[in-house]
Design a protein around this motif. Structure first.
Motif, PDB file in Angstrom:
ATOM      1  N   ASN A 344      29.284  57.807  28.846  1.00 41.31           N
ATOM      2  CA  ASN A 344      30.288  56.831  29.249  1.00 41.31           C
ATOM      3  C   ASN A 344      31.076  57.387  30.422  1.00 41.31           C
ATOM      4  N   ASN A 345      31.115  56.639  31.511  1.00 40.81           N
ATOM      5  CA  ASN A 345      31.861  57.062  32.684  1.00 40.81           C
ATOM      6  C   ASN A 345      33.336  57.224  32.326  1.00 40.81           C
ATOM      7  N   PRO A 346      33.932  58.399  32.516  1.00 41.23           N
ATOM      8  CA  PRO A 346      35.313  58.635  32.065  1.00 41.23           C
ATOM      9  C   PRO A 346      36.337  57.679  32.667  1.00 41.23           C
ATOM     10  N   ALA A 347      36.239  57.414  33.969  1.00 42.25           N
ATOM     11  CA  ALA A 347      37.221  56.525  34.602  1.00 42.25           C
ATOM     12  C   ALA A 347      37.088  55.101  34.070  1.00 42.25           C
ATOM     13  N   LEU A 348      35.847  54.624  33.959  1.00 42.27           N
ATOM     14  CA  LEU A 348      35.643  53.279  33.430  1.00 42.27           C
ATOM     15  C   LEU A 348      36.031  53.215  31.961  1.00 42.27           C
ATOM     16  N   ASN A 349      35.750  54.281  31.230  1.00 43.13           N
ATOM     17  CA  ASN A 349      36.099  54.322  29.816  1.00 43.13           C
ATOM     18  C   ASN A 349      37.614  54.190  29.620  1.00 43.13           C
ATOM     19  N   ALA A 350      38.380  54.815  30.526  1.00 47.54           N
ATOM     20  CA  ALA A 350      39.836  54.719  30.439  1.00 47.54           C
ATOM     21  C   ALA A 350      40.300  53.280  30.637  1.00 47.54           C
ATOM     22  N   ARG A 351      39.671  52.570  31.584  1.00 51.26           N
ATOM     23  CA  ARG A 351      40.015  51.165  31.815  1.00 51.26           C
ATOM     24  C   ARG A 351      39.644  50.308  30.615  1.00 51.26           C
ATOM     25  N   VAL A 352      38.476  50.586  30.033  1.00 49.59           N
ATOM     26  CA  VAL A 352      38.031  49.836  28.856  1.00 49.59           C
ATOM     27  C   VAL A 352      38.996  50.052  27.697  1.00 49.59           C
ATOM     28  N   LYS A 353      39.408  51.298  27.495  1.00 47.06           N
ATOM     29  CA  LYS A 353      40.335  51.599  26.405  1.00 47.06           C
ATOM     30  C   LYS A 353      41.655  50.855  26.585  1.00 47.06           C
TER      31      LYS A 353
END
Length: 444
Positions: A344-353
């Protein structure tokens, strides 16, 4: 001044996500009865990998009703056959391009849940064997959530801008569905996305809850076939044989040392023999035994240690049994059932969270560890993870049953078992709201 501008931007995005999530409450509830009906239909009439004709037709029909431009029978398998992939595209002005994937195939398992809509389907697998068919991995939840998300995104398009690409994926369980779509020029035909997202049911979480993982998320899988070849004879005359059944026993035991004695314990790995076939009658020593292995790891180094170890142990067992060189074992890596690990891409994961927290509340959003299960969704990110991808977990367990199981120290029935039983209504409510909120937050 830059810091202040950044803080205001983040704040505005958070407010926008929260507004979108609140705005979705009524549309989700209005669609829920219909979606539960679709879920039960898909669950009751599941289809194996490569056979998803009716499920894909249902998805295509629902996407067309929602206003998507739909293309069916997308995907080409390695043998040249056409896949049952469904692609729906909804353009809504300038903006990012987002891909949302849901997988449609079921497993060869006889269902034992006892629910009124339980599958009674029997069919033949690729080997011609009659098998039961069951959605024992929750792909019925995934598919129905995909349909619900498509409906809501179309109905609330004033909240977002860009292009939404909905992917109904076949053949995830055989690890060649995503490969088939990409081999059929998925991105050349339907546009390369800026992001790709998906969800996967999580039986260890209560319905209404979700979970995210940053970085390594699921392990890579390497499927290996091993044929141990011996010399057959009458069961009463073992001295005239080179018994491959005995060799298979020794091989299975020695396999355990790959992980316990060769692999770095800080780099997790799994080696499992899932199938073994040899012989036709109790008093006949067969000429060969066939074994099917699944191996899991997060690194290329660990995977190579496993593959090399399997080959070396198979040959060593054969040599110790006195097998001649022309009857040495045949070890084959099954490429079509082999996948890299998913990140999971960390930056995108942060947005998803952030979007999930706005949609469901912080108390219902968890951070989970990586798992040894495997997934082909990561392939949509292309080699080198060129496209950011994220898959989040969706709780589907009955909260009371989950609490009782934990109190008694017992696990709830997991995926790939005959008693796997999601609770449809609360699971779909959370899934559709969560995925729509995430999609809306990314298409800004």
């Amino acid at each position: 001044m830059k810091k202040l501008t950044s803080a205001v931007t983040v704040s505005c995005l958070s407010l926008s996500s929260a507004f979108a999530a609140s705005y979705l409450d009524k549309p989700v509830e209005d669609n829920l009865p219909s979606l539960v009906g679709i879920y039960k239909q898909i669950h009751q009439f599941p289809e194996l990998s490569h056979q998803e004709a009716k499920t894909s037709a249902l998805v295509a029909d629902e996407l067309r009703k929602a206003g998507f431009k739909v293309t069916e029978r997308v995907g080409k398998f390695a043998d040249g056959s056409q896949a049952y992939g469904v692609i729906g595209v909804l353009e809504n002005g300038p903006g990012p391009r987002l891909l949302i994937r849901g997988d449609m195939d079921a497993l060869p398992i006889i269902e034992e849940t006892g629910v009124p809509y339980a599958s009674q389907v029997r069919t033949k697998n690729a080997a011609g064997q009659e098998v039961g068919v069951m959605h024992a991995c929750g792909h019925d939840i995934h598919t129905t959530t995909l349909i619900g998300t498509a409906r809501l995104m179309a109905a609330t398009r004033q909240q977002w801008k860009g292009t939404l690409v909905i992917v109904g994926q076949p053949a995830e369980e055989t690890a060649d569905g995503a490969k088939a779509l990409l081999a059929d020029n998925l991105y050349e035909r339907f546009g390369r996305p800026d992001f790709a997202i998906a969800l996967h049911d999580t039986p260890g979480r209560a319905a209404g809850q979700v979970a995210v993982t940053s970085g390594p998320t699921t392990a890579g899988v390497t499927s290996i076939d091993v044929v141990l070849r011996g010399v057959g004879a009458h069961g009463a005359e073992p001295q005239n044989a080179k018994d491959p059944v005995v060799m298979a026993g020794q091989f299975i035991v020695q396999l355990q040392t790959i992980v316990s004695r060769e692999q770095d314990p800080r780099d997790p790995a799994v080696v499992t023999v899932g199938s073994i076939h040899g012989g036709t009658k109790r008093n006949v020593i067969p000429y060969e035994v066939k074994l099917e292995l699944t191996t899991r790891s997060f690194s290329d180094k660990a995977n190579q240690i496993i593959v090399d170890g399997v080959k070396r142990i198979a040959r060593g067992v054969a040599i110790s049994a006195g097998i001649p060189e022309d009857r040495m074992p045949i070890v084959t890596v099954v490429e079509k059932e082999t996948l890299p690990s998913m990140h999971n891409n960390p930056a995108l994961n942060a947005r998803v969270k952030t979007a999930l927290t706005s949609a469901l509340g912080a108390s219902n959003v968890f951070e989970d560890d990586a798992v040894m299960n495997s997934e082909d969704f990561g392939l949509f990110g292309l080699a080198g993870r060129q496209i950011p991808t994220v898959m989040f977990g969706l709780g589907i367990a009955d909260p009371a049953e989950l609490a009782a199981a934990r109190a008694g120290g017992k696990p709830v029935p997991g995926a790939h078992t005959s008693r796997f039983k999601p609770v449809p209504e609360p699971g779909l409510r959370a899934g559709v709201k969560a995925m729509t909120a995430v999609a809306t937050s990314l298409l800004q």
